[in-house]
Structure formats: structure tokens, C-alpha cells
Design a protein around this motif. Structure first.
Motif, PDB file in Angstrom:
ATOM      1  N   ASP A 192      -9.098   3.384  -0.309  1.00 21.60           N
ATOM      2  CA  ASP A 192      -8.858   3.485  -1.746  1.00 21.60           C
ATOM      3  C   ASP A 192      -8.127   2.219  -2.169  1.00 21.60           C
TER       4      ASP A 192
ATOM      5  N   ASP B 298      -7.581   5.435   3.555  1.00 21.12           N
ATOM      6  CA  ASP B 298      -7.355   6.689   2.836  1.00 21.12           C
ATOM      7  C   ASP B 298      -6.578   7.672   3.710  1.00 21.12           C
ATOM      8  N   ILE B 299      -5.297   7.859   3.404  1.00 22.14           N
ATOM      9  CA  ILE B 299      -4.447   8.729   4.217  1.00 22.14           C
ATOM     10  C   ILE B 299      -4.862  10.191   4.084  1.00 22.14           C
ATOM     11  N   THR B 300      -5.442  10.548   2.933  1.00 24.57           N
ATOM     12  CA  THR B 300      -5.895  11.934   2.735  1.00 24.57           C
ATOM     13  C   THR B 300      -6.996  12.275   3.731  1.00 24.57           C
ATOM     14  N   GLN B 301      -7.944  11.364   3.904  1.00 25.12           N
ATOM     15  CA  GLN B 301      -9.001  11.580   4.896  1.00 25.12           C
ATOM     16  C   GLN B 301      -8.426  11.629   6.308  1.00 25.12           C
TER      17      GLN B 301
ATOM     18  N   ASN C  30      -5.607  12.728   7.213  1.00 24.29           N
ATOM     19  CA  ASN C  30      -4.917  14.007   7.411  1.00 24.29           C
ATOM     20  C   ASN C  30      -5.863  15.156   7.731  1.00 24.29           C
ATOM     21  N   THR C  31      -7.172  14.926   7.544  1.00 22.23           N
ATOM     22  CA  THR C  31      -8.153  15.983   7.862  1.00 22.23           C
ATOM     23  C   THR C  31      -8.676  15.878   9.300  1.00 22.23           C
TER      24      THR C  31
ATOM     25  N   ARG D  21       1.690   3.085   1.608  1.00 21.75           N
ATOM     26  CA  ARG D  21       0.626   3.480   2.527  1.00 21.75           C
ATOM     27  C   ARG D  21       0.938   3.041   3.963  1.00 21.75           C
TER      28      ARG D  21
ATOM     29  N   GLU E 167       3.120   5.567   5.326  1.00 19.81           N
ATOM     30  CA  GLU E 167       2.369   6.809   5.566  1.00 19.81           C
ATOM     31  C   GLU E 167       1.539   6.718   6.852  1.00 19.81           C
TER      32      GLU E 167
ATOM     33  N   TRP F 140       1.974   9.028  10.104  1.00 19.35           N
ATOM     34  CA  TRP F 140       0.813   9.731  10.677  1.00 19.35           C
ATOM     35  C   TRP F 140       0.698   9.427  12.168  1.00 19.35           C
TER      36      TRP F 140
END
Length: 498
Positions: A254, A259-262, A264-265, A291, A294, A298
Motif C-alpha cells: 500500500d 501490507d501489514i494487514t495481509q 497478519n492473515t 510500518r 509494525e 510482526w
């Protein structure tokens, strides 16, 4: 090519003993046949300097007249070429009869040999992923700095001084991880330029980023281990990880970076996360400070290592500098990679990485078994180049020159091109992205790149950088090594093809 004449005489003499069994027995004919057969059988290589007629006559116990006549017959058949003052040279390229040699090898059954390893097959299979054209085009090949402004005289003086003062002990084996003086200079350079603090023995001197990745994958990756990569990414990075038989998990970007959201999945255990935070290749996105933190959090949560490939950080951070992931890391889980090849010139073959302390001995052992060490003369000169402040001066000069060429290229391209446009982004890299205005297929993009190559213009494919279906198609264009007058000429050529 110079020659040890005894090499040629030994082979000619051996064939002479064979040829003198056959008619006609005239000595100059036998000698002519002998030399001819040696040439046709590739016993005497193309362009090899033959012994003089006087030396050949003496060594074979023949008259000078005999050797002169034999050479004259060979000259008539153009198997040797004579040039005044330069002697006689073989004129038979080994490629002429290469088909015969290949056909002989084809007749050998393959099951006579051991099978190639799975890793060997994997590297061979993924070789096509590499961006490694061997052409000499400077326009508009990505990955090149302004090589025409490299301070050759400064480097030459340092190199001359090295060879003037070198002791015989300096010509022996060197440490596989690099000489201590250079590692200390790089440590100081990174402290000043990137606020990176490390022990100098954590620094590994390599030939470039690709070798760094090769060493790391061999140290950490077993078949099936999961690696998180940015998508798109540098094809050479993709190739190394894929060839190591890792399970690749591509993650989109992004406007703040990976993309940290991806991430996290992800459900699988991940060993490595590879990112280019200063200047993402090829999109040029700079990862935000938030980021970076983050990604570190992660990695801590998932017990993973981070490879911080600080690609073209010198250019990207000349305007706005953000702390490196390495400097934010308090757990020693970041591998920092840098290279001088994309900053000075690719032929220097010199890079470095900082590895976590627990990995130093493993990486050093792998290097001992493979590349062994980078040439000490290059390391010593690079150390001097840094210490004398030449590196900082060259970086500043390169940025100024590149910025001028960047602005010129974009203004000319956008003015003349109707079917493509340059990505709207401020100067931060030695390449730019040209995107198609209308839809084109991957095959059409590839054909256009081939057409440009025929015009002596080298560009890279944007779609090739994607793992899976590409979201964007276009050209990665390296402008910085091209002088302004050539930029104008080559832009016109590109636009005509478009």
C-alpha cells in the motif's frame, strides 16, 4: 594471444609422426598436413601464434625451406594468417566445426551420468527469472548509476598505491568475511549515513546483493520453509528464494509499504521477511516509520528474521531520511544488505551485509566453501575511498547528475509519448516507471521490449516483477547512466516505436 611455442611444437610433432606414415612422403607436405590436422582438430586454437619457421625447423630437425613451404600452403588455404612483424596465427574459429563436436556428445547416453541434484534443477528452472542481460547498452538499462562520472583517476591512484606498497604476504589468502579495515570503515560509514550501530565482525563483505541472499538462504532455508516477499519485487530476489525451494508468500504493497494487514492473515510459520523499505523496487514506495515498526513487531511475534535490503537508500534518503529497520531493532533479528555496485559501478562487484551475531559463523563457513573472499585489492582501495571522503563526494555528485538527467528524461518522454506516461513520483531512484495508458498484454509488453533491444535500448519488464498475475504493465527505465544528448536521441527512438 601470446604463445609458448613449445606447446605448438609438441602437438605438431606428435601429428607429424602420424602423418609421415602416409603418402606423399615429401617433408613439407607431411608438415603441412600435420599442422592442418592440428588446426582442424582444435589442437591449435584460433588466433594462436605459431612458432617462427626458423624455430620450427630447428625443433623438428627440418630445413627452413621445408617449414616455409608448409606455411605457404596453409596461408593459401587461409588456415593461417601472416602479418609482417606479428608472425603467423591460426585462422580457424572453434565454432566452425562445433556442430560436429555437439553431435558427438549427443550420441552419449544420458543415463551414464549421475542425476542432477534437486537444488541444481531448481536453480536451472528459475534461471529465466533473473534480470541479467549481457548486452552493452547503457540506454536505458536499470540498475546503473551515472557511471560516466565515477572518479576513475582517484580510484586508479589508490589502486596504484596499493600495488606499490603491497608485501608478498598480502598476496596470500584473505579472510572470507572481508578485511578488518574495510569492515570498520563500512561500520563508520553506516553509522554516519544511516544511524546504524553494529560490531564490525557482524559485517560480511560480498560481491553483491545476490550473493548476500544466496548465503542467507543456504544458512536458513530448508525446502518448504516460508518466506514473505513484497509483490512486485526484484526478479533476482524472487529467483534466489524460489531456487532455494522456499514456500513464497507474496504480499501486496500500500502507500506505506508492505501490507501489514495481509501479513497478519498468514497462518504458516515464517522464517524470513524480505523488504526494501528505503526505496521499493520497482514501485519506489518508501516504507513509513510506523510500518517499519509494525513489521518489526510482526517479526517478533512470529519469531522471524527480517532482510532489510536497503536498495538505493543513498538516493531515496537524500531528501527525507527515515530510520532503518536495523536501527529500530532491539532483538538482533534484522539482516541489513547494501551494495556499492549500484552506487559506483556494477563491475566493482562489492557489497556487504550485517548479520545477527548468531549467524556470523554459519555464513562465514558457507562463504569459505563457495566464493571464499572478495579480492583484497578491491577491499583495500574501497576502504581508502571511504576514509578519504571520496565516497561521500561521489554520492553527492551522482545525485546531482542523476537529478538533472531524471528531469530531462521525464520532460522529453511525457512531451513526446502518446501511449505511455511516467509514474508520477518525485526523484528518489536511478530508474523510473513508464506505464501504458491503455491495456496491453504481457506478451505485447515483451514484444515491445524486444523491439527496443533491436534499437540498442535496454529496459526491464514491470510485469516480470510480479509473482502471479501482474497488476501493472510497463517499462522499468534506467536513465541515470545516459548523457543528456543521448537521452534526447534515444527517447525519440522509443517514441517512434510506440
Amino acid at each position: 594471444m601470446n604463445t609458448n611455442y613449445k606447446f605448438a611444437i609438441n602437438r605438431i610433432h606428435k601429428e607429424y609422426l602420424n602423418q609421415e606414415k602416409f603418402k606423399p612422403y615429401t617433408k613439407y607436405v607431411v608438415l603441412y598436413r600435420s599442422i592442418k590436422q592440428c588446426i582442424l582438430n582444435h589442437e591449435l586454437p584460433h588466433n594462436w601464434l605459431l612458432p617462427s619457421t626458423r624455430i620450427l625447423a630447428q625443433e623438428l630437425d627440418l630445413s627452413r625451406t621445408t617449414t616455409n613451404k608448409a606455411y605457404e600452403l596453409l596461408q593459401l588455404e587461409k588456415l593461417i594468417l601472416s602479418k609482417a612483424g606479428s608472425g603467423n596465427r591460426v585462422n580457424h574459429d572453434s565454432s566452425i566445426n562445433s556442430e560436429t563436436l555437439i553431435n558427438k556428445k549427443k550420441s552419449i547416453k544420458k543415463n551414464l551420468y549421475p542425476t542432477i541434484s534437486q537444488k541444481g534443477i531448481s536453480y536451472l528452472k528459475n534461471f529465466s527469472l533473473l534480470n541479467r542481460p549481457h548486452d552493452i547498452n547503457l540506454a536505458f538499462r536499470p540498475g546503473l548509476p551515472p557511471i560516466d562520472v565515477f572518479p576513475v583517476n582517484q580510484w586508479k591512484k589508490l589502486l596504484d598505491a596499493y600495488w606499490r606498497h603491497i608485501k608478498s604476504s598480502g598476496l596470500s589468502y584473505s579472510s572470507s568475511t572481508g578485511i578488518e579495515e574495510l569492515k570498520k570503515s563500512i561500520r563508520n560509514y553506516l553509522n554516519v549515513s544511516r544511524n546504524i550501530k553494529c560490531d564490525y565482525d557482524q559485517i560480511i563483505i560480498v560481491s553483491g546483493s545476490l550473493q548476500s541472499l544466496y548465503l542467507i538462504t543456504n544458512a536458513l532455508i530448508d525446502k518448504g520453509d516460508s518466506v514473505v516477499i513484497e509483490n512486485p519485487l526484484f526478479p533476482n530476489v524472487h529467483s534466489v528464494f524460489k531456487s532455494s525451494e522456499a514456500n513464497l508468500i507474496p504480499i501486496d504493497l500500500d502507500n506505506e509499504g508492505i501490507d501489514i494487514t495481509q501479513m497478519n492473515t498468514i497462518k504458516k510459520q515464517v522464517k524470513i521477511v524480505h523488504v526494501t523499505p528505503s526505496n521499493h523496487y520497482p514501485l519506489g514506495i518508501k516504507m513509513s516509520l510506523k510500518r517499519r515498526q509494525e513489521v518489526l513487531n510482526w517479526a517478533t511475534k512470529n519469531k522471524a528474521l527480517i532482510i532489510e535490503n536497503d536498495y538505493e537508500n543513498e538516493i531515496a534518503n537524500s531528501v527525507e531520511s527515515i530510520p532503518t529497520i536495523f536501527s529500530l531493532d532491539v532483538e538482533d533479528r534484522t539482516i541489513y544488505m547494501g551494495t556499492f555496485n549500484r552506487l559506483l559501478h556494477p563491475s566493482i562487484r562489492l557489497g556487504y551485509m550485517i548479520v545477527p551475531k548468531y549467524l556470523v559463523n554459519t555464513v562465514a563457513a558457507i562463504q569459505e566453501h563457495s566464493h571464499r573472499f572478495v579480492t583484497p585489492s578491491i577491499q583495500v582501495v574501497m576502504n581508502q575511498f571511504i576514509e578519504k571522503n571520496y565516497l561521500f563526494q561521489h554520492i553527492n555528485n551522482s545525485i546531482d547528475v542523476a537529478k538533472t538527467r531524471h528531469d530531462l528524461f521525464i520532460s522529453l518522454f511525457n512531451e513526446k509519448s502518446k501511449n505511455m506516461y511516467i509514474q508520477n513520483k518525485s526523484f528518489s531512484s536511478f530508474h523510473v516507471l513508464a506505464l501504458f495508458k491503455d491495456y496491453v498484454s504481457v506478451e505485447e509488453e515483451k514484444k515491445f521490449i524486444e523491439k527496443l533491444k533491436k534499437q540498442n535500448i535496454t529496459v526491464f519488464s514491470l510485469s516480470k516483477c510480479y509473482v502471479g498475475k501482474p497488476k501493472l504493465k510497463g517499462l522499468i527505465i534506467g536513465y541515470s547512466s545516459v548523457k543528456p544528448n543521448i537521452i534526447k536521441e534515444k527517447v525519440n527512438s522509443m517514441v517512434k516505436l510506440l
